[in-house]
Design an enzyme around this catalytic site. Structure first.
Site: not given
Ligand SMILES: Cc1cc2nc3c(=O)[nH]c(=O)nc-3n(C[C@H](O)[C@H](O)[C@H](O)COP(=O)(O)OP(=O)(O)OC[C@H]3O[C@@H](n4cnc5c(N)ncnc54)[C@H](O)[C@@H]3O)c2cc1C
Length: 314
Positions: A174, A224, A300
């Site tokens: 992660r 998580s 996380e």
């Molecule tokens: C119901 C649910 C289930 C989930 N299950 C999982 C799972 O099974 N496995 C898992 O790994 N995660 C899971 N997650 C967490 C989440 O979906 C992941 O971490 C996802 O990759 C985050 O993407 P995001 O676009 O929402 O990023 P954000 O939440 O918007 O940002 C997360 C991080 O990424 C950075 N970021 C975003 N976009 C960019 C970019 N273009 N360039 C550089 N940095 C960037 C942000 O600055 C921040 O630090 C879950 C979340 C939910 C709500």
């Protein structure tokens, strides 16, 4: 920062922009400035001309963040719109996608092209940019396992490519060691092989149905909350949810924040939670787990921004 002198841009620049609607938790204060770049050239030119003292934060679809109640200082960058979400087949077993593409859309595009190995992305409700930053994964696969190379823009507006044959990048559980203010713009992903489009689409449906049964995916949550204390592959790996359950935290509440009764490593906003409620609840869970088991859980979910309006703490 009040009114930064901002360089011109083709994309949208919005001062004092609400961010809560762009996050799964639906909490948190505004961005001093929200920038929605039109394309990579727009992003690079803007960053090159932006005062280096102004902080820059990327936001994907907000499924892994608590934006704090005081909002985010400086410029928040979101890659929104069709150009950022494009997914194209660019090789026999290769897809190229904008960092604004949803992971689910990438999994579905792979299925449409009859490509296997990217189905797991359908379980992650974020964008590819967020998946890269967090090395997102599920069902035994992580983003790093399918990444060929990634492109993006540095804080000073320089375009850079990472991956085999380019700048090195390290992915761990992660986490990636990309610079904090590097904005990922595009990824090249490798499929494992070719398969039947309908079968791959069916596998995605099955994964999604399994998720809906075990996770509160319809709630205002962020997945998580805490990392499992042992790295994947550790024999007798301890899981965060079991420790939280054993510490009696299932359903625990602080203000409008609650530990999900369905999956106790998920926090939920029951309606009126603030970011402070969610963070306080998370800290209460950490303290109770520590008392019960001696394990110090690591957040996380990323907590970003100022605690209160006008405060400097981030
Ligand atoms: C119901 C649910 C289930 C989930 N299950 C999982 C799972 O099974 N496995 C898992 O790994 N995660 C899971 N997650 C967490 C989440 O979906 C992941 O971490 C996802 O990759 C985050 O993407 P995001 O676009 O929402 O990023 P954000 O939440 O918007 O940002 C997360 C991080 O990424 C950075 N970021 C975003 N976009 C960019 C970019 N273009 N360039 C550089 N940095 C960037 C942000 O600055 C921040 O630090 C879950 C979340 C939910 C709500």
């Amino acid at each position: 920062m009040t009114h930064p002198s901002l360089p011109p841009a083709r994309g949208k620049l919005i001062e004092n922009a609400a961010l809560a609607p762009y996050t799964w938790f639906r909490v948190g204060g505004p961005a001093d400035v929200l920038f929605l770049p039109e394309d990579e050239a727009d992003l690079a030119a803007f960053l090159a001309a932006l005062d280096p003292a102004i902080p820059v934060t990327a936001l994907g679809v907000g499924s892994n963040v608590i934006v704090r109640d005081g909002g985010i200082p400086g410029v928040v960058i979101r890659l929104m719109g069709r150009a950022w979400g494009e997914v194209m087949k660019t090789g026999e077993l290769e897809l190229t996608a904008g960092a604004g593409a949803l992971d689910l859309a990438v999994a579905k595009a792979a299925a449409k092209h009859g490509l296997t190995g990217l189905e797991f992305l359908s379980g992650i409700p974020g964008s590819l940019g967020g998946a890269t930053r967090t090395n997102a994964g599920c069902y035994g696969r992580e983003l790093k396992d399918v990444l060929v190379r990634l492109e993006g823009v540095t804080r000073s507006g320089e375009r850079r490519t990472y991956g085999a044959g380019y700048a090195p990048v390290e992915f761990t559980y992660r986490h990636t060691d990309l610079p904090d203010d590097f904005i990922v713009t595009r990824l090249v992903l490798a499929a494992s092989g070719a398969g039947d489009a309908a079968e791959i689409a069916g596998a995605i449906d099955t994964l999604q149905a399994r998720r809906a049964e075990t996770q509160p995916i319809k709630e205002k949550t962020s997945g998580s909350t805490f990392a499992n204390p042992d790295p994947p592959g550790t024999p007798d790996q301890r899981s965060a949810w079991k420790l939280i359950d054993a510490a009696g935290c299932r359903g625990l509440k602080v203000g409008g924040a609650q530990v999900s009764p369905m999956h106790c490593n998920f926090l939920i906003n029951t309606g009126e939670a603030t970011a402070a409620d969610l963070e306080a609840l998370g800290e209460l869970v950490r303290a109770r787990v520590f008392d019960a088991s001696g394990v110090s859980l690591r957040w996380e979910v990323r907590r970003i921004g100022r605690l209160h309006a006008g405060s400097e703490s981030a």
